[in-house]
Design a protein around this motif. Structure first.
Motif, PDB file in Angstrom:
ATOM      1  N   THR A  91       0.836  -1.211   0.000  1.00 37.85           N
ATOM      2  CA  THR A  91       0.000   0.000   0.000  1.00 37.85           C
ATOM      3  C   THR A  91       0.868   1.257   0.000  1.00 37.85           C
ATOM      4  OG1 THR A  91      -1.676  -1.177   1.275  1.00 37.85           O
ATOM      5  CG2 THR A  91      -1.841   1.221   1.246  1.00 37.85           C
ATOM      6  N   GLU A  92       1.822   1.305   0.927  1.00 41.37           N
ATOM      7  CA  GLU A  92       2.652   2.513   1.036  1.00 41.37           C
ATOM      8  C   GLU A  92       3.551   2.666  -0.180  1.00 41.37           C
ATOM      9  OE1 GLU A  92       1.953   4.813   3.321  1.00 41.37           O
ATOM     10  OE2 GLU A  92       0.407   3.391   3.895  1.00 41.37           O
ATOM     11  N   LEU A  99       2.239   9.375  -5.670  1.00 40.86           N
ATOM     12  CA  LEU A  99       2.614  10.747  -5.303  1.00 40.86           C
ATOM     13  C   LEU A  99       3.769  11.242  -6.183  1.00 40.86           C
ATOM     14  CD1 LEU A  99       2.269  13.088  -3.228  1.00 40.86           C
ATOM     15  CD2 LEU A  99       3.990  11.966  -1.835  1.00 40.86           C
ATOM     16  N   ALA A 100       4.785  10.387  -6.329  1.00 43.91           N
ATOM     17  CA  ALA A 100       5.975  10.804  -7.081  1.00 43.91           C
ATOM     18  C   ALA A 100       5.667  11.027  -8.565  1.00 43.91           C
ATOM     19  CB  ALA A 100       7.078   9.741  -6.919  1.00 43.91           C
ATOM     20  N   CYS A 101       4.795  10.188  -9.130  1.00 46.63           N
ATOM     21  CA  CYS A 101       4.506  10.269 -10.573  1.00 46.63           C
ATOM     22  C   CYS A 101       3.254  11.098 -10.862  1.00 46.63           C
ATOM     23  CB  CYS A 101       4.338   8.871 -11.170  1.00 46.63           C
ATOM     24  SG  CYS A 101       5.781   7.832 -10.959  1.00 46.63           S
ATOM     25  N   ASN A 102       2.568  11.499  -9.786  1.00 42.47           N
ATOM     26  CA  ASN A 102       1.338  12.280  -9.951  1.00 42.47           C
ATOM     27  C   ASN A 102       0.303  11.561 -10.820  1.00 42.47           C
ATOM     28  OD1 ASN A 102      -0.293  14.465  -9.395  1.00 42.47           O
ATOM     29  ND2 ASN A 102       0.458  15.668 -11.133  1.00 42.47           N
ATOM     30  N   PRO A 104      -3.052   8.497 -10.666  1.00 44.64           N
ATOM     31  CA  PRO A 104      -4.043   7.994  -9.695  1.00 44.64           C
ATOM     32  C   PRO A 104      -3.697   6.656  -9.046  1.00 44.64           C
ATOM     33  CG  PRO A 104      -4.974   8.089 -11.918  1.00 44.64           C
ATOM     34  CD  PRO A 104      -3.601   8.663 -12.015  1.00 44.64           C
ATOM     35  N   LEU A 105      -4.364   6.446  -7.919  1.00 50.63           N
ATOM     36  CA  LEU A 105      -4.139   5.279  -7.068  1.00 50.63           C
ATOM     37  C   LEU A 105      -5.417   4.447  -7.058  1.00 50.63           C
ATOM     38  CD1 LEU A 105      -2.009   4.283  -4.976  1.00 50.63           C
ATOM     39  CD2 LEU A 105      -3.157   5.733  -3.295  1.00 50.63           C
ATOM     40  N   ILE A 106      -5.278   3.124  -7.183  1.00 46.76           N
ATOM     41  CA  ILE A 106      -6.467   2.254  -7.234  1.00 46.76           C
ATOM     42  C   ILE A 106      -6.325   1.159  -6.181  1.00 46.76           C
ATOM     43  CG2 ILE A 106      -7.811   0.659  -8.675  1.00 46.76           C
ATOM     44  CD1 ILE A 106      -6.656   2.198 -11.129  1.00 46.76           C
ATOM     45  N   ALA A 107      -7.308   1.057  -5.279  1.00 44.20           N
ATOM     46  CA  ALA A 107      -7.303   0.017  -4.238  1.00 44.20           C
ATOM     47  C   ALA A 107      -8.071  -1.199  -4.748  1.00 44.20           C
ATOM     48  CB  ALA A 107      -7.955   0.554  -2.966  1.00 44.20           C
ATOM     49  N   VAL A 108      -7.498  -2.396  -4.541  1.00 45.64           N
ATOM     50  CA  VAL A 108      -8.127  -3.618  -5.063  1.00 45.64           C
ATOM     51  C   VAL A 108      -8.389  -4.598  -3.929  1.00 45.64           C
ATOM     52  CG1 VAL A 108      -7.712  -5.639  -6.536  1.00 45.64           C
ATOM     53  CG2 VAL A 108      -7.130  -3.347  -7.371  1.00 45.64           C
ATOM     54  N   HIS A 109      -9.572  -5.232  -3.964  1.00 46.36           N
ATOM     55  CA  HIS A 109      -9.901  -6.294  -3.020  1.00 46.36           C
ATOM     56  C   HIS A 109      -9.354  -7.608  -3.585  1.00 46.36           C
ATOM     57  CE1 HIS A 109     -12.140  -9.036  -0.500  1.00 46.36           C
ATOM     58  NE2 HIS A 109     -12.574  -8.020   0.229  1.00 46.36           N
ATOM     59  N   HIS A 110      -8.509  -8.259  -2.798  1.00 43.12           N
ATOM     60  CA  HIS A 110      -7.807  -9.466  -3.244  1.00 43.12           C
ATOM     61  C   HIS A 110      -8.763 -10.564  -3.742  1.00 43.12           C
ATOM     62  CE1 HIS A 110      -4.327 -12.285  -2.940  1.00 43.12           C
ATOM     63  NE2 HIS A 110      -5.236 -13.168  -2.575  1.00 43.12           N
ATOM     64  N   MET A 111      -9.913 -10.742  -3.053  1.00 42.91           N
ATOM     65  CA  MET A 111     -10.827 -11.823  -3.441  1.00 42.91           C
ATOM     66  C   MET A 111     -11.595 -11.484  -4.722  1.00 42.91           C
ATOM     67  SD  MET A 111      -9.851 -13.928  -1.311  1.00 42.91           S
ATOM     68  CE  MET A 111     -10.864 -15.281  -1.910  1.00 42.91           C
ATOM     69  N   GLN A 112     -11.896 -10.205  -4.923  1.00 46.21           N
ATOM     70  CA  GLN A 112     -12.497  -9.781  -6.207  1.00 46.21           C
ATOM     71  C   GLN A 112     -11.502 -10.040  -7.329  1.00 46.21           C
ATOM     72  OE1 GLN A 112     -13.803  -5.680  -6.052  1.00 46.21           O
ATOM     73  NE2 GLN A 112     -15.887  -6.331  -5.580  1.00 46.21           N
ATOM     74  N   SER A 329      -4.842   9.149   1.588  1.00 49.53           N
ATOM     75  CA  SER A 329      -5.186   8.786   2.965  1.00 49.53           C
ATOM     76  C   SER A 329      -5.647   7.333   3.068  1.00 49.53           C
ATOM     77  CB  SER A 329      -6.293   9.708   3.495  1.00 49.53           C
ATOM     78  OG  SER A 329      -7.470   9.496   2.735  1.00 49.53           O
ATOM     79  N   VAL A 330      -5.734   6.618   1.940  1.00 43.85           N
ATOM     80  CA  VAL A 330      -6.227   5.234   1.952  1.00 43.85           C
ATOM     81  C   VAL A 330      -5.317   4.336   2.816  1.00 43.85           C
ATOM     82  CG1 VAL A 330      -4.996   4.571  -0.167  1.00 43.85           C
ATOM     83  CG2 VAL A 330      -7.071   3.339   0.493  1.00 43.85           C
ATOM     84  N   VAL A 331      -5.941   3.433   3.578  1.00 46.82           N
ATOM     85  CA  VAL A 331      -5.155   2.520   4.420  1.00 46.82           C
ATOM     86  C   VAL A 331      -5.567   1.075   4.126  1.00 46.82           C
ATOM     87  CG1 VAL A 331      -4.663   4.093   6.347  1.00 46.82           C
ATOM     88  CG2 VAL A 331      -6.821   2.821   6.302  1.00 46.82           C
ATOM     89  N   PRO A 332      -4.662   0.125   4.344  1.00 45.24           N
ATOM     90  CA  PRO A 332      -5.043  -1.274   4.119  1.00 45.24           C
ATOM     91  C   PRO A 332      -5.947  -1.795   5.233  1.00 45.24           C
ATOM     92  CG  PRO A 332      -2.794  -1.156   4.934  1.00 45.24           C
ATOM     93  CD  PRO A 332      -3.270   0.265   4.783  1.00 45.24           C
ATOM     94  N   SER A 333      -6.589  -2.921   4.972  1.00 46.03           N
ATOM     95  CA  SER A 333      -7.470  -3.518   5.972  1.00 46.03           C
ATOM     96  C   SER A 333      -7.269  -5.032   5.962  1.00 46.03           C
ATOM     97  CB  SER A 333      -8.911  -3.145   5.619  1.00 46.03           C
ATOM     98  OG  SER A 333      -9.790  -4.024   6.248  1.00 46.03           O
TER      99      SER A 333
END
Ligand code: KG4
Ligand code: ZN
Length: 338
Positions: A91-92, A99-102, A104-112, A329-333
């Motif tokens: 995640t980090e 951030l460095a490349c400006n 977008p960021l995409i969060a993915v659910h592992h089971m999906q 601000s996204v965090v893992p779960s």
């Protein structure tokens, strides 16, 4: 032609992949060997190993894809579920790249992502992929689910395990037989030489579309204990037949519930996914059942069954198309349903 760099770090594989317009250009996996000596994944060691592997793995994924960092349009990462310390590394890392490349960021659910591995197309787009709606039996080390998939990101769990996952059933049975971790692939290998009808293990009676594997584990434990009293070399002398019988019961538990799900939903596009879908007995029995029942069956390529970042990339690609992005601000779960 969006290009996505994806990172997977939920358990003991550090993986990175690049996809362009939904086609996988590279798929790099570093499997952490350190856990073998402990008989299971040690979370703290997994996090450390991810930290060591992530830079070279991402670097190799970009090189093999022949794409440089500035040409990436979005960074996708596994946000959940998984080991929290392991997820944090990926995640980090993805957040830093974003951030460095400006970009977008995409969060993915592992089971999906395991489910959508069925949508990965070969570069010539020759392999057939399922159309919606489809059912997916997702069987991994931590999960066993029957998922009704209505669209790329519209999924509903209609059945799941009440205790152990199918992968755990394989790994714990292997442990009882004295085999090293992870035992699933070893049971698969021994089973090829054995008689699946030699020993009869019970099929649990569980309501609806849910599963249970803890009773099977106990049955195997007592069976081995009792046989060893009569012959201390029983396991070594009968390894192939025991493995074939255990595997055949796990497969029949899975496929009987899958058939029930098909009967209840009327959906006949059927997929399997997750680490246990690499099992040769399950793949064969699934295809046989598909022919008998008139289903259209789909199985991801072997390298997309066990944990990989190509499945994170394909899911990230569909989230990119749908415009679903995260801020920094996204965090893992560790646990999250979808
Ligand atoms: O999907 P996966 O790589 O990781 C998780 O998300 O959990 O699944 C790992 C599980 C392990 O339990 C492993 O023993 C099992 O998949 N597995 C197999 C085979 N290959 C991997 N089980 C049976 N037969 C196999 N060939
Ligand atoms: Zn997995």
């Amino acid at each position: 032609m969006p290009q996505i760099l994806a990172i997977e770090s939920s358990c003991d594989e550090t993986a990175a992949a690049v996809c362009r317009d939904g086609i996988i250009l590279s798929n790099i996996i570093a499997t952490q060997k350190i856990h073998e000596q402990y008989g299971g994944v040690v979370p703290e060691l997994a996090s450390r190993a991810h930290l060591q592997a992530i830079v070279p793995v991402v670097d190799q994924a970009l090189k093999e894809a022949n794409v440089n960092l500035q040409e990436i349009d979005a960074f996708a990462f596994t946000q959940s579920p998984g080991l929290i310390g392991a997820l944090l590394v990926g995640t980090e890392f993805a957040k830093s790249l974003s951030l460095a490349c400006n970009k977008p960021l995409i969060a993915v659910h592992h089971m999906q992502a395991h489910v959508l591995a069925n949508l990965i197309q070969s570069p010539n787009r020759k392999n057939s992929i399922p159309t919606f709606p489809f059912l997916c039996l997702t069987v991994s080390g931590g999960h066993t689910q029957i998922v009704l998939c209505e669209d790329y990101l519209k999924m509903k769990i209609i059945g799941q395990t009440l205790d152990d996952a199918a992968g755990e059933a394989f790994d714990k049975s292997a442990k009882i037989l004295g085999l090293p971790y992870p035992g699933g692939p070893l049971i698969d290998t021994y089973a090829k030489e054995g008689n699946p009808g030699k020993y009869k293990f019970p099929e649990p009676k569980i309501d609806g579309l849910n599963f249970s594997f803890s009773g099977l584990k106990t049955a195997i434990l007592y069976f081995v204990r009792d046989e060893k009293i009569k012959n201390e070399n029983f396991v070594e002398e009968n390894m192939a037949d025991i493995c074939a019988s255990v595997q055949s019961r796990i497969v029949s538990i899975l496929l009987n519930k899958l058939k029930k799900a098909v009967d209840e939903t009327g959906i006949t596009n059927i997929c399997i996914a997750g680490g246990v879908s690499a099992n040769s007995g399950l793949r064969l029995a699934f295809e046989k059942m598909g022919i008998k029942e008139g289903w259209k069956t789909f199985i991801p390529a072997f390298e997309y069954c066990t944990d990989n970042a190509a499945m994170i990339a394909i899911t990230g690609y569909h989230k990119y198309l749908a415009g679903i992005f995260e801020d920094l601000s996204v965090v893992p779960s560790a646990r999250a349903v979808f």
